[in-house]
Design a protein around this motif. Sequence first.
Motif, PDB file in Angstrom:
ATOM      1  N   SER A   1       0.841  -1.200   0.000  1.00  0.00           N
ATOM      2  CA  SER A   1       0.000   0.000   0.000  1.00  0.00           C
ATOM      3  C   SER A   1       0.884   1.262   0.000  1.00  0.00           C
ATOM      4  O   SER A   1       0.540   2.272  -0.617  1.00  0.00           O
ATOM      5  N   MET A   2       2.038   1.182   0.658  1.00  0.00           N
ATOM      6  CA  MET A   2       2.964   2.322   0.649  1.00  0.00           C
ATOM      7  C   MET A   2       3.498   2.555  -0.762  1.00  0.00           C
ATOM      8  O   MET A   2       3.627   3.702  -1.219  1.00  0.00           O
ATOM      9  N   ARG A   3       3.802   1.443  -1.451  1.00  0.00           N
ATOM     10  CA  ARG A   3       4.304   1.586  -2.830  1.00  0.00           C
ATOM     11  C   ARG A   3       3.241   2.247  -3.712  1.00  0.00           C
ATOM     12  O   ARG A   3       3.527   3.156  -4.486  1.00  0.00           O
ATOM     13  N   ALA A   4       1.997   1.784  -3.560  1.00  0.00           N
ATOM     14  CA  ALA A   4       0.912   2.359  -4.369  1.00  0.00           C
ATOM     15  C   ALA A   4       0.742   3.839  -4.025  1.00  0.00           C
ATOM     16  O   ALA A   4       0.546   4.701  -4.905  1.00  0.00           O
ATOM     17  N   TYR A   5       0.847   4.132  -2.735  1.00  0.00           N
ATOM     18  CA  TYR A   5       0.739   5.526  -2.284  1.00  0.00           C
ATOM     19  C   TYR A   5       1.816   6.398  -2.936  1.00  0.00           C
ATOM     20  O   TYR A   5       1.537   7.484  -3.441  1.00  0.00           O
TER      21      TYR A   5
END
Length: 418
Positions: free
Chosen positions: A289-293
């Motif tokens: 989710s951090m990568r997508a963010y």
Amino acid sequence: TGKFEALSVETLPKRLGETAALSERIGKDASRWKVREVGDGNLNLVFIVEGDKGAAVVKQALPYVRLVGDSWPLPLKRSFFEYHALTRQERRAPGSVPAIYHFDEDQALIVMEYLAPPHIILRRALIDGRELPKIARDIGLFMARTLFRGSDLSMIARDRKADLALFADNVELCDITENLVFSDPYFDATMNRHTSPQLDGLVAELRADRNLKVEAQRLKHLFAANAETLLHGDLHSGSIMVTDTETRMIDPEFAFYGPIAFDVGMLLANFWMAFFSQRGHEQKKSRDSMRAYLLRVTAETWAVFRAEFSHLWRTERTGMLYQKSLFEDQGDRLGAEQALDHMLGGIWTDLLGFAGIEVHRRILGLAHNADFETIADENLRATCEAKALRFGRHIAVNRRQIHSIDEVNTLAALIEQE
Ligand code: SR1
Ligand code: MG
């Protein structure tokens, strides 16, 4: 004032106790001040001074590069450029930089607002896996406002030329960028370092890559010759302090007149590096989710920059470039929009180049960043770095064939998953 002398935790209260701008703010009894030196950057001393009434930061330049030592002298006047850049940035993008309380040119020191916890350096927050809700908007606006309003699109030509002359003397800091960013990574320069031996093969490949080297030099030429606007000059995620609700840009000592795309490219490169380093910080929890963010942040930052730059183009184009008298005043709104498209198109192409080489220099040059450096497992770190290097090479060399940030982010995701 007087002959320069570096401050220390012990001498600061005595030396600055009479400085009204400081004592009025934090408390007059200097014997009660608590002083800490917290500088963890590459160049300067940074003190936090707390008194009965409040706190402030005292930033002082040293006559050498702190990271390397006194074998590398560096002029104190960088503090003068930082001070003048901060005052301009505050005027052009109010509320986006720390408040300045006092400047002492001889002592190369600036007394400024202390951004207390929960303020944290953006790079640190991204390494910790924190999703900051406001950064894309705040940084996009900051870049559009400072870069547009410092250029011939907005300023009176005489004022801009005077400013250009003022900042033209920031030669030594430009020289650092010219060497460390644009040249050193691409040959076996003395101060270079990289994760070895894991990256040796790829590094040799990149240094033998003619197209990449030519592109890096074309970008260096642009950096040195295209005095388009007053840049922050070192706008990476270590030059930004954040909370969930606030974003402040700090440290513009590299400020000078250069291409708009340089600040934007360096900034986006730091988001992409944060993206490629996440796997090294996963430990117990996945960072999907951090990568997508982070990819969303790059897209949103660029979108906000474009939107605000376009807004300023339509409402504040008061400089000598693309004057309204040639377009809107003659009912030719389309002409002004056409010119805007050209301008944004050029910024886009160049920012990809600057972003690509910023990624390279942070992995191959002298000044690395904590995103990769704090990955304890060397093999994992090298894997993350190798992906970032290949991404950087692709966007720098193919920048004229890449037309959208979604394309770049798709590529980043593909390389990351390999
Ligand atoms: C020797 S200075 C190395 C780097 O630190 C600064 O923050 C700039 O990014 C510079 O390139
Ligand atoms: Mg700095």
